[in-house]
Design an enzyme around this catalytic site. Structure first.
Site, PDB file in Angstrom:
ATOM      1  NE  ARG A  72       2.051   5.101 -10.523  1.00  0.00           N
ATOM      2  CZ  ARG A  72       2.135   4.900  -9.223  1.00  0.00           C
ATOM      3  NH1 ARG A  72       1.566   5.759  -8.401  1.00  0.00           N
ATOM      4  NH2 ARG A  72       2.779   3.871  -8.738  1.00  0.00           N
TER       5      ARG A  72
ATOM      6  CB  CYS B  85      -0.865  -0.012   1.258  1.00  0.00           C
ATOM      7  SG  CYS B  85      -1.799   1.508   1.517  1.00  0.00           S
TER       8      CYS B  85
ATOM      9  CG  HIS C 177       4.011   7.611   4.111  1.00  0.00           C
ATOM     10  ND1 HIS C 177       4.927   8.579   3.777  1.00  0.00           N
ATOM     11  CD2 HIS C 177       3.118   7.580   3.100  1.00  0.00           C
ATOM     12  CE1 HIS C 177       4.589   9.115   2.617  1.00  0.00           C
ATOM     13  NE2 HIS C 177       3.502   8.525   2.178  1.00  0.00           N
TER      14      HIS C 177
ATOM     15  CB  CYS D 298     -16.186   5.613  21.094  1.00  0.00           C
ATOM     16  SG  CYS D 298     -15.891   5.498  19.313  1.00  0.00           S
TER      17      CYS D 298
ATOM     18  N   GLY E 248      -6.173  11.652  -0.283  1.00  0.00           N
ATOM     19  CA  GLY E 248      -4.716  11.837  -0.229  1.00  0.00           C
ATOM     20  C   GLY E 248      -4.354  12.644   1.011  1.00  0.00           C
ATOM     21  CB  ILE E 249      -2.472  11.971   4.052  1.00  0.00           C
ATOM     22  CG1 ILE E 249      -3.535  10.908   4.330  1.00  0.00           C
ATOM     23  CG2 ILE E 249      -2.151  12.745   5.342  1.00  0.00           C
ATOM     24  CD1 ILE E 249      -3.082   9.806   5.280  1.00  0.00           C
TER      25      ILE E 249
ATOM     26  CB  THR F 112      -0.345   3.743   4.111  1.00  0.00           C
ATOM     27  OG1 THR F 112      -1.462   4.346   3.465  1.00  0.00           O
ATOM     28  CG2 THR F 112      -0.220   4.362   5.498  1.00  0.00           C
TER      29      THR F 112
ATOM     30  CG  HIS G  98      -2.817  -1.968   5.672  1.00  0.00           C
ATOM     31  ND1 HIS G  98      -1.593  -1.367   5.560  1.00  0.00           N
ATOM     32  CD2 HIS G  98      -3.629  -1.339   4.797  1.00  0.00           C
ATOM     33  CE1 HIS G  98      -1.662  -0.402   4.663  1.00  0.00           C
ATOM     34  NE2 HIS G  98      -2.883  -0.373   4.174  1.00  0.00           N
TER      35      HIS G  98
ATOM     36  CB  CYS H 207     -13.402   0.899  20.975  1.00  0.00           C
ATOM     37  SG  CYS H 207     -14.704   2.159  20.933  1.00  0.00           S
TER      38      CYS H 207
ATOM     39  CB  CYS I 100     -17.576   2.575  17.505  1.00  0.00           C
ATOM     40  SG  CYS I 100     -15.821   2.388  17.141  1.00  0.00           S
TER      41      CYS I 100
HETATM   42 ZN    ZN Z   1      -3.651   0.451   2.376  1.00  0.00          ZN
HETATM   43 ZN    ZN Z   2     -14.727   3.469  18.942  1.00  0.00          ZN
END
Ligand code: ZN
Ligand code: ZN
Length: 347
Positions: free
Chosen positions: A207, A37, A42, A97, A269-270, A39, A62, A94, A100
């Site tokens: 691309r 990925c 990073h 919260c 995008g971050i 990510t 992941h 979790c 969630c």
């Molecule tokens: Zn990913």
């Molecule tokens: Zn939560």
């Protein structure tokens, strides 16, 4: 088991580690395929201090597909059993919260709190290994019609779907997608599958050529101002929706410039530097800009869209490596060798 272990920023090796054991409501899976990925570099470089990862050593990874080989206490009662082929996602939130409870577990209030929240491959061990343990919250059974490699891409596909849903286009709308990396190409596929009238991908090089080969309209940023190009192509003051998938700091402002009055921008995008947002335009033309984090419940729908052939994932896989050759796989991905898009690693 063999696993990719990162011990310090940019220091990693495939080595022998203890095979993990599944706890309450967890399953142990034999990993069949993991996709690298955007990510991951990073995380491996430790770019997000205090956030991803929380501590070294870490096993990243992941985006994966595997087979359940052992179920932890409670998991069997929920219907999970060995032999089931599953795709993983990273967030195991979790569940308690307010966020969630309203279904937005991707923005769990207890993010990273030990015992309450795990994001596999980010702040908890992930899938670049022979085996991985996941909460049953973050594994999804996949049908036989989806290959292992495609199933390893279901996590980013669900994120692309979430991005498009956050963009909120209606059937027939024109959607601009900025940044034709794997995420942008997946977002373009999802926009098309969700009824966009036109999908215009903005980018450059190989691309962008890939976006064109997949049948999307394209705007080459090297040929001139992409905002003017989109406005010229749409002829109605701009696209209805722009989806920012590049992470480039200037791209958010470009997206705001590309949409019509009352248009909407969703950002996956971050940006690493502070991104300038043209507030006057945003206020006076009622432009909505929304953030997008991971996915929140889209996996089952992503699976159906892939199974029914409406999202093409196989076309984005360019390279395959064994886990022992992770160094080569990683260099191929980060240096974009030979037009690398999705690089799949098989333990
Ligand atoms: Zn990913
Ligand atoms: Zn939560």
């Amino acid at each position: 088991m063999r696993a990719l272990v990162v011990t310090a920023p940019n220091e990693f090796a495939v080595e022998d580690v203890q095979r993990p054991r599944p706890g309450h409501f967890e399953v142990l899976c034999k990993v069949r395929a993991v996709a690298i990925c955007g990510t991951d570099p990073h995380i491996i470089e430790g770019d997000y201090p205090g956030f991803w990862p929380k501590a070294w050593p870490l096993i990243p990874g992941h985006e994966w597909c595997g087979e359940i080989v052992e179920v932890g206490e409670g998991a069997a009662a929920l219907g999970w059993e060995p032999g089931t082929r599953v795709a993983g996602t990273s967030h195991a939130a979790c569940g308690y919260c307010r966020r969630c409870v309203e279904g937005r577990y991707n923005i769990c209030e207890n993010f990273g709190v030990d015992g309450l929240h795990a994001q596999y491959g980010h702040n908890a061990d992930g899938a670049y290994a022979e085996y991985v343990v996941h909460s049953v919250k973050s594994v999804f059974a996949v049908p036989d019609s989806i290959s292992d490699e495609e199933a390893a891409m279901l996590d980013p596909t669900a994120i692309a779907l979430h991005t498009v849903i956050r963009g909120g286009h209606r059937a027939g709308d024109t959607v601009a997608v900025v940044g034709p990396g794997v995420m942008g190409l997946l977002v373009a596929e999802c926009a098309h599958a969700l009824g966009a009238g036109r999908v215009i991908v903005v980018g450059r090089g190989q691309r962008l050529a890939k976006a064109s080969a997949l049948g999307h309209e394209t705007v080459d940023v090297e040929a001139g101002d992409p905002v003017a190009a989109i406005r010229g192509l749409t002829g109605a003051g701009g696209a209805d929706v722009a989806l920012e998938c590049s992470g480039a700091a200037e791209a958010v402002a470009q997206c705001v410039g590309m949409v019509r009055k009352g248009g909407r921008v969703a950002v996956i995008g971050i940006p690493f530097e502070d991104a300038r947002v043209p507030m006057q335009r945003l206020v006076l033309d009622e432009i909505d800009v929304v953030g997008v984090r991971a996915a929140a419940g889209e996996m089952p729908r992503a699976i159906q869209l892939v199974a029914s052939g409406r999202l093409r994932l196989r076309e984005l896989i360019t390279h395959r490596f064994g886990l022992e050759d992770f160094g080569d796989a990683y260099a191929t991905f980060t240096e974009r060798r030979d037009g690398a898009l999705k690089v799949v690693v098989r333990p």
